[in-house]
Scaffold this motif. Structure first.
Motif, PDB file in Angstrom:
ATOM      1  N   ILE A 656       0.841  -1.200   0.000  1.00  0.00           N
ATOM      2  CA  ILE A 656       0.000   0.000   0.000  1.00  0.00           C
ATOM      3  C   ILE A 656       0.880   1.255   0.000  1.00  0.00           C
ATOM      4  CG2 ILE A 656      -1.650   1.353   1.371  1.00  0.00           C
ATOM      5  CD1 ILE A 656      -2.850  -1.349   2.292  1.00  0.00           C
ATOM      6  N   SER A 657       1.972   1.247   0.783  1.00  0.00           N
ATOM      7  CA  SER A 657       2.827   2.438   0.888  1.00  0.00           C
ATOM      8  C   SER A 657       3.658   2.671  -0.365  1.00  0.00           C
ATOM      9  CB  SER A 657       3.765   2.302   2.095  1.00  0.00           C
ATOM     10  OG  SER A 657       4.646   1.216   1.904  1.00  0.00           O
ATOM     11  N   GLN A 667      -5.157   6.905  -0.419  1.00  0.00           N
ATOM     12  CA  GLN A 667      -4.246   5.978   0.272  1.00  0.00           C
ATOM     13  C   GLN A 667      -4.405   6.107   1.781  1.00  0.00           C
ATOM     14  OE1 GLN A 667      -0.212   6.508  -1.085  1.00  0.00           O
ATOM     15  NE2 GLN A 667      -0.791   6.446  -3.249  1.00  0.00           N
ATOM     16  N   HIS A 670      -7.612   4.325   2.949  1.00  0.00           N
ATOM     17  CA  HIS A 670      -7.467   2.874   2.887  1.00  0.00           C
ATOM     18  C   HIS A 670      -6.604   2.349   4.037  1.00  0.00           C
ATOM     19  CE1 HIS A 670      -7.448  -1.046   1.048  1.00  0.00           C
ATOM     20  NE2 HIS A 670      -6.073  -1.045   0.983  1.00  0.00           N
TER      21      HIS A 670
END
Length: 892
Positions: A656-657, A667, A670
């Protein structure tokens, strides 16, 4: 009265004139004259059997005066008158005076009437005249007579005596030494002159007067006190007294002179006869001495020792130095005496002297020549013999020196070789003794030459007939015998040392074998005891099963171990057997080990006791491990589910990062939803903690049913929470940076794409080389030269101030946003500096304090460095320091 002429008239006129002139006598002198003259008269009258008491009364009738004259003259006077009348007395006195006058004495002022009347002065004068005529006038010494002759006689007789100096007849006699000296000169046995003292005149005078009266028949004419008590004794009295000494001694002297004349004639004859006898005796003695000496000089009997020959040489030198010179003198004197005798006989008209046969001067000269010839030959023989003995003595001394050196070397060697020190020595000591013995054998061999030299010298001395050959031979034989004995003892000791060495080497090998086998066996037993007594700690059923299997295997080795024990004890018994059989005196224990058979047996017994105890402990531990195994399976089942779940979530957060789906706000939303799902998983973690607590209480430290430990789960859980929180924070910071710096979403995407491209390991960070490559891809000119390296180092100090060696994406974004703003910042700094500095290249401290608030001014001053330009002044600050103080190093 000091002078008397040689003529009779003048001789006896002067005294009467003195009496006429001196009307009165000195009382002291009168006393001395009265006493002296009375004693003198009595010394003669006693020969006629009478004496006087009072000189002026007893001579008044003329009878005793006539008698006195007859005695001293030896002549008969006219017959005296016997009447008592004055005329009779005057007649007798006149007869006496006429007799005196007939002797050539002229009496002046002395008449018979004065004598008859008892006139003391005239009476004393008459007596003095008689004394002068009959006692003093006839004295004659060396052509002097009367008073001078008497004085000279006194001086000659007393000359050898100390403290005696006779110059007159008064004060020269006061100390009495003159009288004592006269007596001692003629009769030394009567007076011990050495004991007399000049400061004791009374004793000296009394001694002389008493001795003279007792031994010399000289009456005492004066008292010592009268002489000492008078400043100047009466000269007449002293002369009268001294004349008595002269007459007492002159009679003996005249007799001696007559005898001497006779003796002188006889002496000439006796001297000649003595010379003849002396010649005969001297010639006889000299010839006899020559006769005795020549055989001594012709004696060529050799002596055995140098000392004896040197003594002979010394005797010969004594002969030359002491005995012969007197004989040479005697020979010379003999010739002189012979010539003198012949001369005297010729002068005396006596026939010449003819010596006995064989004693002529020529005979003596011939004998003397033979003596000197023998003497010359004897001296040559002595020197040759001494040279010969010197060589013998040199050889003998050489023999003695070598023998002494050898004997000193051998001293104690036999005792050393007989030592049995090897009986108690160790093997190393035996080897040392063998080395020492080998060294001794080498030394012994080296001394072989000396022994041979000693024997050779002894043989040479025998061949030269050395006088002390028996002693040399005996000593040489003793040395040779001792040498042979040393050789035998040396060989015997070597054999004993080698035999002992062999035995000790055998024992040493057994000791070594014993040590080699006993040490590991002892270590095995100690290890076995340690293992059997060890409190074992196991964590699995397999471990306890392994221990049990190992224990069973150990028990299976015990029979073989017991055989090894018996073998080791057998080695020790073999050593004891050798010691008893060969009577070896062991100095100590086994040098290779301290383990004794007793220790081995003791430990073996202990091992056997520990085996059943170990069986019981293993059984109990097996049951405990079965319970622990059930706990492990329960924990492993849960951990194998939770561990992979955490790992999956961590990977998902990483993706995700890194991934760039949507905006930063999408982002962020989430990620927060993902965080909520993670927190809801916490009860399962807690349940696993409860199972872990049960495992800890059972002291279970590993689990084969899972690779996850509770610590791993905790760390993973904490990392998961931290990672989600940090990722959310990074996205929030990116949003802030974007908004603050005015970076577009496309730029952010470009930065992320570059960062992810060079993040080969997907760790979310860039290493220095990865970061450098990323910068170059973005258009930075960073070369590999020193300048490029310095620039990269500056950038790394900005993005990695803590020097961790990695660059995060946030640090990358911050740096990139700064770089876009650097141009504006530099322009702002230059403008600010010019405003404050004016047209100078620097700002002074005072200007800075004037333009800025105090706190900010002091802050800048503290951080700023002095201006170092070519026109630098004290207290000035440069541009670089100014900009650093305002914006920091990262802004420039």
């Amino acid at each position: 009265m000091d002078h008397y002429d040689s003529q009779q008239t003048n001789d006896y006129m002067q005294p009467e004139e003195d009496w006429d002139r001196d009307l009165l006598l000195d009382p002291a002198w009168e006393k001395q004259q009265r006493k002296t003259f009375t004693a003198w008269c009595n010394s003669h009258l006693r020969k006629a059997g009478t004496q006087i008491e009072n000189i002026e009364e007893d001579f008044r009738d003329g009878l005793k005066l006539m008698l006195l004259l007859e005695v001293i003259s030896g002549e008969r006077l006219a017959k005296p008158e016997r009447g008592k009348m004055r005329v009779h007395k005057i007649s007798n006195v006149n007869k006496a005076l006429d007799f005196i006058a007939s002797k050539g004495v002229k009496l002046v002022s002395i008449g018979a009437e004065e004598i008859v009347d008892g006139n003391v002065k005239m009476t004393l004068g008459m007596i003095w005249t008689i004394i002068l005529r009959f006692a003093i006038q006839d004295i004659s010494v060396e052509e002097t007579s009367a008073k001078e002759g008497l004085l000279l006689w006194c001086q000659r007789k007393t000359a050898p005596y100390k403290n005696v100096n006779i110059q007159n007849f008064h004060i020269s006699w006061k100390d009495g030494l003159g009288f004592c000296a006269l007596i001692h000169r003629h009769r030394p046995e009567l007076i011990d002159y050495g004991k007399l003292r000049k400061d004791d005149p009374l004793t000296n005078l009394n001694t002389a007067f008493d001795v003279a009266e007792k031994y010399l028949d000289i009456p005492k004419m004066l008292d010592a006190e009268d002489i000492v008590g008078t400043a100047r004794p009466d000269e007449k009295a002293i002369m009268t007294y001294v004349s008595s000494f002269y007459h007492a001694f002159s009679g003996a002297q005249k007799a001696e002179t007559a005898a001497n004349r006779i003796c002188k004639v006889l002496a000439v004859n006796q001297e000649n006869e003595q010379l003849m006898e002396d010649y005969e005796k001297l010639a006889s003695d000299l010839l006899e001495w020559i006769r005795r000496t020549i055989p001594w000089l012709e004696n060529r009997a050799p002596e055995n020792t140098m000392h004896a020959m040197q003594q002979k040489l010394e005797d010969f030198r004594d002969y030359r130095r002491l005995h012969k010179p007197p004989k040479v003198q005697e020979k010379c004197q003999l010739e002189i005496n012979f010539n003198t005798l012949q001369t005297k006989l010729r002068l005396s008209n006596r026939p010449a002297f003819m010596p006995s046969e064989g004693r002529m001067v020529s005979d003596i000269n011939n004998a003397w020549g033979c003596l000197e010839q023998a003497e010359k030959g004897y001296e040559e023989w002595l020197l040759n013999e001494i040279r010969r003995l010197e060589r013998l003595d040199h050889l003998a001394e050489k023999f003695r020196q070598k023998a002494s050196i050898h004997e000193a070397w051998t001293d104690g060697k036999e005792a050393m070789l007989r030592q049995k020190d090897y009986e108690t020595a160790t093997l190393s000591e035996i080897k040392a003794l063998l080395k020492k013995h080998e060294a001794f054998e080498s030394d012994l061999a080296a001394h072989q030459d000396r022994v041979e030299q000693i024997a050779a010298i002894a043989q040479e001395l025998n061949e030269l007939d050395y006088y002390d050959s028996p002693s040399v031979n005996a000593r040489c034989q003793k040395i040779c015998d001792q040498w042979d004995n040393l050789g035998a003892l040396t060989q015997k000791r070597r054999e004993a040392l080698e035999r002992t060495e062999k035995l000790l080497e055998t024992i040493d090998q057994l000791y070594l074998e014993y040590a080699k086998r006993a040490a590991p066996f002892n270590n095995w037993m100690e290890g076995a005891m340690e293992d059997l007594q060890d409190t074992f700690i196991v964590h699995t059923i397999e471990e306890i099963q392994g221990l049990t299997t190992a224990h069973e295997q150990f028990k299976a080795t015990l029979p073989d171990a017991d055989k090894e024990r018996l073998a080791i004890l057998g080695i020790h018994n073999e050593v004891s057997k050798i010691v008893q059989t060969y009577h070896v005196n062991m100095a100590g224990t086994n040098p290779y080990t301290t383990i004794t058979p007793q220790e081995i047996n003791g430990k073996w017994e202990h091992v056997r006791q520990l085996v059943p105890r170990r069986d019981q402990a293993l059984t109990e531990e097996h049951a405990r491990q079965q319970h622990n195994e059930r706990l492990r399976k329960q924990f492993g089942a849960q951990a194998n589910v939770i561990g992979p779940w955490i790992q999956t979530k961590m990977e998902e957060i990483g993706r995700i990062s890194i991934e760039m789906h949507g905006t930063l706000e999408d982002q962020l939303n989430h990620l927060r939803q993902y965080e909520k799902s993670i927190v809801n998983y916490k009860p399962k973690i807690d349940q696993l903690e409860g199972d872990h607590q049960l495992i800890q209480e059972a002291l279970i430290f590993d689990n084969k049913h899972t690779n996850y430990t509770m610590e791993h789960i905790r760390v993973g859980w904490e990392q998961l929470l931290t990672t989600i929180a940090r990722t959310i924070n990074e996205v929030e910071n990116q949003i802030l940076t974007r908004d603050a710096k005015g970076i577009s979403q496309e730029q952010m995407n470009e930065f992320r794409a570059s960062f992810n491209h060079f993040d080969r390991d997907h760790s979310g960070t860039l290493g220095p080389e990865e970061f450098k490559a990323c910068l170059i891809s973005l258009g930075y000119d960073i070369g590999n030269d020193p300048q490029g390296e310095a620039e990269f180092a500056r950038i790394m100090s900005i993005v990695d101030p803590n020097r961790l060696g990695v660059v995060t994406f946030q640090a990358f974004i911050d740096f990139m946003s700064r770089e876009t703003a650097d141009t504006d910042t530099a322009d702002q700094v230059m403008a600010s500096f010019k405003i404050l500095a004016g047209d100078k290249n620097y700002i002074t401290v005072d200007e800075l304090r004037r333009e800025l608030p105090p706190d900010q001014a002091e802050y800048c001053i503290a951080r700023m460095a002095p201006y170092t330009g070519p026109d630098a002044v004290p207290g000035a600050l440069d541009y670089m320091s100014f900009s650093t103080a305002l914006y920091g190093e990262s802004d420039l």
